[in-house]
Design an enzyme around this catalytic site. Sequence first.
Site, PDB file in Angstrom:
ATOM      1  N   ARG A  92      13.757  -7.351  -9.494  1.00 51.00           N
ATOM      2  CA  ARG A  92      13.654  -5.835  -9.336  1.00 51.00           C
ATOM      3  C   ARG A  92      14.023  -5.448  -8.093  1.00 51.00           C
ATOM      4  NH1 ARG A  92       9.052  -3.176 -12.736  1.00 51.00           N
ATOM      5  NH2 ARG A  92       7.941  -4.977 -11.697  1.00 51.00           N
ATOM      6  N   ASP A  93      13.916  -5.986  -6.918  1.00 54.93           N
ATOM      7  CA  ASP A  93      14.306  -5.484  -5.424  1.00 54.93           C
ATOM      8  C   ASP A  93      14.994  -6.614  -4.759  1.00 54.93           C
ATOM      9  OD1 ASP A  93      14.229  -3.673  -3.734  1.00 54.93           O
ATOM     10  OD2 ASP A  93      12.333  -4.223  -2.685  1.00 54.93           O
ATOM     11  N   LEU A  94      15.958  -7.092  -5.420  1.00 53.65           N
ATOM     12  CA  LEU A  94      16.970  -8.072  -4.881  1.00 53.65           C
ATOM     13  C   LEU A  94      18.093  -7.538  -3.945  1.00 53.65           C
ATOM     14  CD1 LEU A  94      17.507 -11.104  -4.702  1.00 53.65           C
ATOM     15  CD2 LEU A  94      18.961 -10.812  -6.522  1.00 53.65           C
ATOM     16  N   GLY A 112      14.924 -10.024  -3.551  1.00 54.61           N
ATOM     17  CA  GLY A 112      14.506  -9.525  -3.675  1.00 54.61           C
ATOM     18  C   GLY A 112      15.390  -8.325  -3.746  1.00 54.61           C
TER      19      GLY A 112
END
Length: 152
Positions: A92-94, A112
């Site tokens: 969810r933070d790539l 991330g």
Amino acid sequence: MRPSSGTVDQALSQWLDEVRSVGRVKHANIVPAYEVDIQDVQPYLVFEYIAGQTLEQLLKKRGAMGPHEAVALMMDVLDAVAVAQAAGVVHRDLKPSNVLVDPVAPNGCNVGYLSPKAANGATPVPSMDIFSAGVALAEMLMGKPLIEERDP
């Protein structure tokens, strides 16, 4: 991690559980998380130290990557994402600032950009990471941010 004034105990507890689950995922391109906890209302993470730089730093320094290099690096990222997702973990933070490029193994990285679904608070699903990987790949090929925003 900075504590937010609106941190809800349940959300923080869920975050701690998610990070702990990441610590159980073993892959050469995922940096091990050794500890996650809260000290004096301050949440923190302890990861293995990786020498090198982020993909964001690399792109700022040298500009666009060639297609073969960019795709090879993204394949390493996606391999790690696939292993994590198989274990039930959606990153969810790539984004380039969350991908570490190891100088010893140029394609070694830690997985991330927020997908529209994630931005709207939807339940995490693998397609969120695929969206983010596509944005990161575009940046690798362009050598500059696709989306102009400040990284928190």
